[in-house]
Design an enzyme around this catalytic site. Structure first.
Site, PDB file in Angstrom:
ATOM      1  N   LYS A 201       0.930  -1.336  -0.044  1.00  0.00           N
ATOM      2  CA  LYS A 201      -0.020  -0.011  -0.086  1.00  0.00           C
ATOM      3  C   LYS A 201       1.016   1.047  -0.068  1.00  0.00           C
ATOM      4  CE  LYS A 201      -1.578   3.374   2.357  1.00  0.00           C
ATOM      5  NZ  LYS A 201      -1.930   4.335   1.464  1.00  0.00           N
TER       6      LYS A 201
ATOM      7  N   GLY B  43       7.121   5.590   7.594  1.00  0.00           N
ATOM      8  CA  GLY B  43       6.446   6.820   7.667  1.00  0.00           C
ATOM      9  C   GLY B  43       6.710   7.451   8.823  1.00  0.00           C
ATOM     10  N   SER B  44       5.562   8.256   9.429  1.00  0.00           N
ATOM     11  CA  SER B  44       5.533   9.011  10.540  1.00  0.00           C
ATOM     12  C   SER B  44       5.541   7.995  11.730  1.00  0.00           C
ATOM     13  CB  SER B  44       4.467  10.225  10.593  1.00  0.00           C
ATOM     14  OG  SER B  44       3.189   9.284  10.650  1.00  0.00           O
TER      15      SER B  44
ATOM     16  N   GLY C 130       3.171   5.045  12.878  1.00  0.00           N
ATOM     17  CA  GLY C 130       4.053   3.760  13.041  1.00  0.00           C
ATOM     18  C   GLY C 130       3.893   3.279  14.669  1.00  0.00           C
TER      19      GLY C 130
ATOM     20  N   GLU D 270      10.301   1.957  10.365  1.00  0.00           N
ATOM     21  CA  GLU D 270      11.202   3.425  10.142  1.00  0.00           C
ATOM     22  C   GLU D 270      10.335   4.419  10.108  1.00  0.00           C
ATOM     23  OE1 GLU D 270      14.223   3.000  10.350  1.00  0.00           O
ATOM     24  OE2 GLU D 270      14.494   0.646  10.271  1.00  0.00           O
TER      25      GLU D 270
ATOM     26  N   CYS E  17      13.966  11.225   5.700  1.00  0.00           N
ATOM     27  CA  CYS E  17      14.144  11.042   7.107  1.00  0.00           C
ATOM     28  C   CYS E  17      15.421  11.394   7.626  1.00  0.00           C
ATOM     29  CB  CYS E  17      13.770   9.675   7.230  1.00  0.00           C
ATOM     30  SG  CYS E  17      14.671   8.565   6.235  1.00  0.00           S
TER      31      CYS E  17
ATOM     32  N   GLU F 262      10.249  16.958  14.429  1.00  0.00           N
ATOM     33  CA  GLU F 262      10.419  16.926  12.702  1.00  0.00           C
ATOM     34  C   GLU F 262       9.774  17.777  12.146  1.00  0.00           C
ATOM     35  OE1 GLU F 262       9.057  13.101  10.777  1.00  0.00           O
ATOM     36  OE2 GLU F 262      11.049  13.172   9.884  1.00  0.00           O
TER      37      GLU F 262
HETATM   38  P1  NAP Z   1       2.817   8.973   6.828  1.00  0.00           P
HETATM   39  O1  NAP Z   1       1.499   9.762   6.983  1.00  0.00           O
HETATM   40  O2  NAP Z   1       2.725   8.020   8.323  1.00  0.00           O
HETATM   41  O3  NAP Z   1       2.420   7.971   5.855  1.00  0.00           O
HETATM   42  C1  NAP Z   1       3.188   6.745   5.606  1.00  0.00           C
HETATM   43  C2  NAP Z   1       2.200   5.571   5.083  1.00  0.00           C
HETATM   44  O4  NAP Z   1       1.175   4.969   6.018  1.00  0.00           O
HETATM   45  C3  NAP Z   1       1.482   5.974   3.994  1.00  0.00           C
HETATM   46  O5  NAP Z   1       1.134   4.973   3.044  1.00  0.00           O
HETATM   47  C4  NAP Z   1       0.122   6.453   4.742  1.00  0.00           C
HETATM   48  O6  NAP Z   1      -1.187   6.271   3.834  1.00  0.00           O
HETATM   49  C5  NAP Z   1      -0.007   5.186   5.627  1.00  0.00           C
HETATM   50  N1  NAP Z   1      -0.988   5.522   6.692  1.00  0.00           N
HETATM   51  C6  NAP Z   1      -1.630   6.354   7.061  1.00  0.00           C
HETATM   52  N2  NAP Z   1      -2.366   6.441   7.945  1.00  0.00           N
HETATM   53  C7  NAP Z   1      -2.593   4.825   8.092  1.00  0.00           C
HETATM   54  C8  NAP Z   1      -3.210   3.925   9.234  1.00  0.00           C
HETATM   55  N3  NAP Z   1      -4.182   4.450  10.094  1.00  0.00           N
HETATM   56  N4  NAP Z   1      -2.729   2.725   9.068  1.00  0.00           N
HETATM   57  C9  NAP Z   1      -1.868   2.218   8.243  1.00  0.00           C
HETATM   58  N5  NAP Z   1      -1.409   2.928   7.380  1.00  0.00           N
HETATM   59  C10 NAP Z   1      -1.532   4.376   7.322  1.00  0.00           C
HETATM   60  O7  NAP Z   1       4.071   9.298   6.441  1.00  0.00           O
HETATM   61  P2  NAP Z   1       4.528  10.194   5.358  1.00  0.00           P
HETATM   62  O8  NAP Z   1       3.902  11.541   5.393  1.00  0.00           O
HETATM   63  O9  NAP Z   1       3.968   9.365   4.014  1.00  0.00           O
HETATM   64  O10 NAP Z   1       5.975   9.962   4.987  1.00  0.00           O
HETATM   65  C11 NAP Z   1       6.794  11.075   5.865  1.00  0.00           C
HETATM   66  C12 NAP Z   1       7.177  10.462   6.979  1.00  0.00           C
HETATM   67  O11 NAP Z   1       8.091   9.076   6.866  1.00  0.00           O
HETATM   68  C13 NAP Z   1       8.341  11.342   7.809  1.00  0.00           C
HETATM   69  O12 NAP Z   1       7.960  11.344   9.229  1.00  0.00           O
HETATM   70  C14 NAP Z   1       9.788  10.497   7.760  1.00  0.00           C
HETATM   71  O13 NAP Z   1      10.680  10.745   8.610  1.00  0.00           O
HETATM   72  C15 NAP Z   1       9.106   9.114   7.653  1.00  0.00           C
HETATM   73  N6  NAP Z   1      10.270   8.272   6.633  1.00  0.00           N
HETATM   74  C16 NAP Z   1      11.121   7.637   7.463  1.00  0.00           C
HETATM   75  C17 NAP Z   1      12.147   6.838   6.965  1.00  0.00           C
HETATM   76  C18 NAP Z   1      12.976   5.914   7.548  1.00  0.00           C
HETATM   77  O14 NAP Z   1      13.536   5.020   6.875  1.00  0.00           O
HETATM   78  N7  NAP Z   1      13.204   5.883   9.004  1.00  0.00           N
HETATM   79  C19 NAP Z   1      12.080   7.041   5.465  1.00  0.00           C
HETATM   80  C20 NAP Z   1      11.451   7.837   4.820  1.00  0.00           C
HETATM   81  C21 NAP Z   1      10.395   8.687   5.459  1.00  0.00           C
HETATM   82  P3  NAP Z   1      -1.810   7.724   3.262  1.00  0.00           P
HETATM   83  O15 NAP Z   1      -0.592   8.423   2.426  1.00  0.00           O
HETATM   84  O16 NAP Z   1      -2.929   7.095   2.196  1.00  0.00           O
HETATM   85  O17 NAP Z   1      -2.063   8.299   4.236  1.00  0.00           O
END
Ligand code: NAP
Length: 486
Positions: A175, A228-229, A233, A250, A284, A385
């Protein structure tokens, strides 16, 4: 009329049962609609999970060399036309084209690495106290794994999860983030092109709030790998733990660099600005805090401001652009409010702080690269962040104080130090609370053949990439064969 894309389930393209779609747009030009994508339901996800479940035994029984062969074919498929994929990345997530090409190159390297991994040994033979017993370990796949991925590396992150997942014998449901579904459909096309057996890889698009729960709680899912966030997570961790499912998270970062007085300041400023500002800070591992020790503060700050002001703002398709649009209007608004909060907390804006104006910028989601000082180490802007091109510069009395500041936030993903002093380097490497440590290098930028992950609220579960990925995507079996009875 925008092109309509479908889910990829059980080796076929299909519509979501909702009959609804959502659109994806180019952040450099919001009037450029990339396509319409399926707004899937929990039922659609359940169907994809069932498809993956139905073939998990046949995929497990496929030789790992053959599984690796599909990955090597996928790498060759990407290599045959990398520019098409790089352009699509830039259009959908806004990334500078040079970085998009790098991301496709990295996907190729990951597929090659894990493709070859298919012919490497797993498990070991161990001496038994009983000479009649053959005692050995083997690595078994988990079964169906849900992959939930963000928009900032929409090609490389799904690949760095799915390449080890597949080669070690798991079947998967991906997804992708709602902001980057088109790139995910290109990944599905790649698997279709190399004739990966139906059901082994499945793609379901849709919002996390609508389909996330099913991906995590469905009984047929053995494990969840999420990037993701931290907020999302941690919820996945709680829901997975309740059901005894394995999870790998992550998440966010607030990555510091420490600048010691003996550092090459020109180099330190160059690398700090690059780490903080490239891809508009949406990595990230982006540098978010520069902690400067001693009397070099003024010289270092001047260099950082000068280099920041020289960065070209523009669409990622222009190879000169460094500051590209941020992913969407919500992100742009969030960055503006974080900067305002920094100022309200006493911060002083040294560069940027606003949005660029003009016809080229008004149609996209651009923000200026921003340098802020005078904020306390525990101010919101210096601890949370931002995911935008914003760097806080913080003073420290000595190296010990700098380390305390660096370690004072909840995150622990990546960190760097600039110095020529070996003892300072080794002390930093030992004591910094970060999973990735860079000495005189950029906090962002990773090689795929080594483990990647963070500490504290940045990660949970086993490391990704390199040989370490086997830990998450397999479980160890210990086998005792008593030869005397056979
Ligand atoms: P996000 O809002 O947490 O979304 C990540 C994924 O989770 C998306 O596919 C999102 O879908 C999905 N999601 C949202 N709500 C969910 C739920 N209730 N249950 C399951 N999945 C759900 O993060 P983002 O804005 O896409 O990415 C930015 C974040 O990712 C930043 O915090 C960054 O630091 C982190 N990141 C970390 C790394 C690492 O390796 N540590 C690498 C890259 C990014 P939708 O898009 O449909 O909401």
């Amino acid at each position: 009329m925008a092109e309509r894309y479908q889910n990829y389930v059980n080796g076929a393209w299909s519509d979501a049962s909702s009959g609804s779609v959502s659109t994806s747009t180019n952040p450099a030009d919001l009037s450029d609609v990339i396509g319409e994508f399926q707004a899937s339901t929990a039922g659609d996800v359940a169907a994809a999970i069932t498809a993956a479940h139905d073939v998990k035994e046949s995929w497990r029984r496929t030789s790992s060399l053959a599984r690796g062969g599909y990955l090597l074919k996928a790498a060759a498929y990407l290599e045959a036309n990398p520019e098409e994929f790089a352009q699509a990345l830039t259009r959908e997530c806004g990334k500078a084209i040079l970085e998009a090409r790098g991301e496709i190159g990295r996907a190729v390297a990951l597929l090659q690495y894990y493709g070859v991994e298919g012919s490497n040994p797993v498990g070991s033979v161990v001496p038994s106290v009983n000479p009649e017993i053959l005692l050995y370990t083997n690595r078994m796949p988990l079964g169906v794994v849900s992959l939930i991925t963000p928009w900032n590396f929409p090609f490389a992150i799904p690949i760095w999860k799915m390449a080890p997942a597949l080669v070690y014998g798991n079947t998967i449901v991906l997804k992708p983030a709602s902001a980057t579904p088109h790139v995910a459909t290109l990944i599905a096309k790649m698997w279709e092109a190399v004739d990966l057996p139906a059901g082994v890889f499945n793609l379901v698009t849709g919002s996390g709030s609508a389909v996330g729960n099913e991906l995590i709680t469905n009984d047929k899912v053995a494990a969840i790998s999420f990037t993701g966030s931290t907020r999302i997570g941690m919820n996945i961790a709680a829901e997975s733990a309740k059901r005894g499912k394995r999870y790998q998270l992550e998440m966010g970062g607030k990555n510091p660099v420490i600048v010691l007085p003996d550092a090459d300041l020109e180099q330190a400023a160059e690398i700090t600005v690059s780490g903080a500002m490239k891809f508009s800070g949406q990595k990230c591992t982006a540098t978010s805090r520069a902690i400067v020790v001693g009397n070099v503060m003024e010289e270092f700050t001047n260099l950082v401001v000068e280099k920041t002001n020289a960065l070209k703002i523009g669409a990622g398709a222009d190879p000169e652009s460094i500051i590209v649009p941020v992913i969407d209007q919500a992100s742009k608004d969030n960055i503006a409010s974080m900067i305002k909060r920094g100022v309200d907390d006493g911060g002083q804006i040294l560069a940027g702080g606003g949005v660029p104006s003009g016809a080229d910028y008004d149609k996209g989601t651009f923000v200026e690269p921003t340098v802020i000082n005078n904020v306390a180490a525990d101010a919101y802007v210096a601890c949370e962040e931002i995911f935008g091109p914003v760097l806080s510069i913080l003073p420290a009395g000595d190296a010990e104080n700098a380390l305390d500041i660096a370690n004072s936030v909840e995150y622990g993903l990546s960190a760097g130090i600039f110095t020529k002093d070996l003892n300072s380097v080794l002390d930093f490497a030992d004591r910094i609370e970060a999973g990735v440590v860079k000495i005189n290098g950029e906090t962002a930028g990773l090689e795929p053949q080594v483990p990647f992950g963070g500490m504290k609220a940045s990660s949970s579960g086993d490391r990704e990439q390199g040989k370490a990925a086997i830990e998450f995507f397999t479980q160890t079996k210990t086998i005792y064969v008593d030869r005397s009875a056979t």
